[in-house]
Design a protein around this motif. Structure first.
Motif, PDB file in Angstrom:
ATOM      1  N   UNK A   1     -15.936  60.195 -12.829  1.00 53.33           N
ATOM      2  CA  UNK A   1     -15.126  61.407 -12.809  1.00 53.33           C
ATOM      3  C   UNK A   1     -14.192  61.436 -11.600  1.00 53.33           C
ATOM      4  N   UNK A   2     -14.588  60.798 -10.506  1.00 48.24           N
ATOM      5  CA  UNK A   2     -13.702  60.697  -9.340  1.00 48.24           C
ATOM      6  C   UNK A   2     -12.448  59.911  -9.713  1.00 48.24           C
ATOM      7  N   UNK A   3     -12.645  58.735 -10.309  1.00 47.03           N
ATOM      8  CA  UNK A   3     -11.505  57.883 -10.668  1.00 47.03           C
ATOM      9  C   UNK A   3     -10.662  58.511 -11.773  1.00 47.03           C
ATOM     10  N   UNK A   4     -11.302  59.290 -12.642  1.00 49.34           N
ATOM     11  CA  UNK A   4     -10.594  59.958 -13.731  1.00 49.34           C
ATOM     12  C   UNK A   4      -9.899  61.246 -13.262  1.00 49.34           C
TER      13      UNK A   4
ATOM     14  N   UNK B   1     -12.243  51.471 -13.515  1.00 55.82           N
ATOM     15  CA  UNK B   1     -12.392  52.832 -14.028  1.00 55.82           C
ATOM     16  C   UNK B   1     -11.048  53.548 -14.042  1.00 55.82           C
ATOM     17  N   UNK B   2     -10.268  53.356 -12.992  1.00 53.08           N
ATOM     18  CA  UNK B   2      -8.925  53.922 -12.971  1.00 53.08           C
ATOM     19  C   UNK B   2      -8.085  53.342 -14.102  1.00 53.08           C
ATOM     20  N   UNK B   3      -8.224  52.042 -14.357  1.00 48.90           N
ATOM     21  CA  UNK B   3      -7.480  51.390 -15.436  1.00 48.90           C
ATOM     22  C   UNK B   3      -7.890  51.969 -16.797  1.00 48.90           C
ATOM     23  N   UNK B   4      -9.191  52.176 -16.976  1.00 47.49           N
ATOM     24  CA  UNK B   4      -9.675  52.748 -18.238  1.00 47.49           C
ATOM     25  C   UNK B   4      -9.078  54.128 -18.466  1.00 47.49           C
TER      26      UNK B   4
END
Length: 474
Positions: free
Chosen positions: A380-383, A345-348
């Motif tokens: 949303x946390x990772x974003x 998710x962080x990568x996205x």
């Protein structure tokens, strides 16, 4: 006195709160399930989740039908219309159901309560704490998990309850539609490793009992099978949150001299689940836009705009082995290790700048345990746009994450077989091998396995700059 218990997510009899409460007050109780064809046509659903639901529902009906004078009555149609019909058929006195917290569920349930001409009684069941039960000292819902969790653990937790004796009157029931009839077919090469039954949930609990003691130490290592994998069972209610919480409490009580930090860490996952449920309830708009309003103006790349990157990402061909292993595990099994959920998710977000809503839709269609509140909260946390989110300048390095949490590349080799013979020193960065090294391990980078589709260091810098631009404009 006859009650209808509208079954939705809690696909079990034991500790099903609506069923328990109805059985206390009514001699005749009808467990009732409505298969809403429109929902299956309109919602973003995929085979893994629908398969789990279908088999869990089938198992629940078989279990109830195996008991004398009991059954699960199934009807196909719109929930309100089918509830109205059965209320009239049996002259029911009330309808009972357990509460849910998504915007869709709230809208549906309000229509039911307004439309039925009998009392509708609702209950807390899928969580320990809901809505506004845990508030800050100033009386507002929590936005920060740490403070919420302290009160969550101090709060009294209800123990599981059994139903009282009841009978199900003879009522006509439809067959549960097949997956094919609902429009879902098993994807090619998909591995189905789940037992969605009540027994399957109990087996998961038993298998996890030895692992839970070291859960805090082992949970982040992708190559270790150290997590409970109970999330889809909690999602569809083949087991209740109270059952698993109190089973963990019993383990602590039976071993008072042992270190119980692993158990506490696992129970924290239940608290996180409740936290995200209350966030979605109190801020339902977060299902459609960032929880942190200052980031509403960010222009993400849609999957159409980022067509080639999106395709590489969802197919596990980004050239970042740890990311690719996670995405392939998801597409192959409907599940992904939690550390990988954060990494991909962080990568996205930080590397590919993909729209978080496109990612949510993709996860919704592919995860067997797609719990909407937790999924939105986690994305949303990772974003860095959600409640209690990681700071925008904290960016997971997909190479070092693999080195830290899959040091020998065991997880990578399992899910990215073309890298199976790559030596340990290159398994996380195979693109750095020279031609001779590639020949020695039988993989040609750029042909058999892609080169990195983006430069992480550059994308990290760009992502931070974009976030800071939006913050400066606010």
């Amino acid at each position: 006195m006859t009650a209808i218990v509208w079954i939705r997510r809690s696909l079990r009899e034991y500790d099903n709160t609506a069923l328990v409460e109805a059985s206390k007050k009514h001699d005749e109780v009808i467990p009732f399930y409505v298969v809403d064809d429109n929902y299956f046509k309109k919602a973003s659903l995929g085979y893994p989740r629908v398969k789990f639901w279908h088999d869990a529902l089938q198992n629940f009906k078989e279990k109830l039908g195996g008991e004398e004078s009991k059954d699960l009555v199934v009807r196909k149609g719109k929930p309100l219309e089918e509830l109205e019909k059965i209320v009239d058929e049996v002259d029911a006195d009330a309808v009972y159901h357990n509460r849910d917290y998504t915007p869709y569920s709230r809208e549906r349930d309000e229509k039911i309560e307004e439309g039925l001409n009998v009392p509708v009684k609702t209950f807390k069941d899928i969580v320990m704490s809901e809505k506004e039960e845990i508030l800050t000292n100033s009386g507002t819902p929590y936005k920060v998990y740490t403070y919420y969790s302290k009160k969550w653990f101090k709060k009294e937790h209800r123990r599981p309850q059994d139903v009282e004796e009841y009978e199900v009157p003879d009522v006509e029931s439809d067959e549960i539609p097949s997956l094919k009839e609902l429009g879902f077919e098993r994807p090619e090469d998909f591995e189905w490793n789940w037992d969605p039954s009540r027994e399957g949930a109990k087996d998961r609990i038993e298998a996890f009992k030895d692992k839970i003691w070291n859960y805090d130490e082992n949970r982040d290592y992708a190559w270790k099978d150290s997590t409970s994998k109970l999330s889809p069972h909690l999602k569809f209610g083949t087991v209740s949150i109270r059952e698993v919480f109190w089973e963990a409490e019993r383990m602590k009580a039976r071993n008072p001299n042992d270190d119980t930090s692993g158990i506490k860490t696992w129970q924290e996952e239940l608290a996180w689940r409740d936290f995200y449920m209350q966030v979605l309830w109190n801020w339902p708009e977060s299902a459609e836009r960032p929880f942190l309003e200052q980031y509403e103006e960010i222009e993400w790349r849609s999957k159409e705009e980022a067509k080639e990157d999106w395709k590489a990402f969802i197919n596990g061909k980004t050239g970042y082995p740890f990311v690719d292993a996670g995405m392939r595990q998801l597409k192959k099994t409907g599940w992904m290790h939690n550390r990988l959920r954060m990494v991909v998710t962080s990568f996205a977000c930080k590397d590919l700048w993909l729209d978080w809503k496109d990612l949510h839709e993709f996860f919704n269609e592919n995860f067997v345990d797609a719990e909407i509140a937790s999924m939105i909260g986690g994305i949303q946390w990772a974003y860095s746009i959600g409640t209690d989110a990681q700071p925008y300048f904290r960016v997971f390095n997909p190479f070092s994450q693999g080195e830290d949490y899959d040091p020998d590349g065991e997880y990578i080799r399992k899910w990215v077989p073309e890298l199976e013979d790559v030596p340990d020193e290159h398994i996380h960065r195979p693109h750095e091998m020279n031609k001779l090294q590639q020949e020695d391990c039988g993989v040609e980078i750029g042909e058999d396995y892609p080169r990195p589709i983006v430069d992480h260091d550059e994308k990290r810098k760009t992502a931070i700059e974009r976030f800071e631009e939006v913050r400066d404009e606010d």
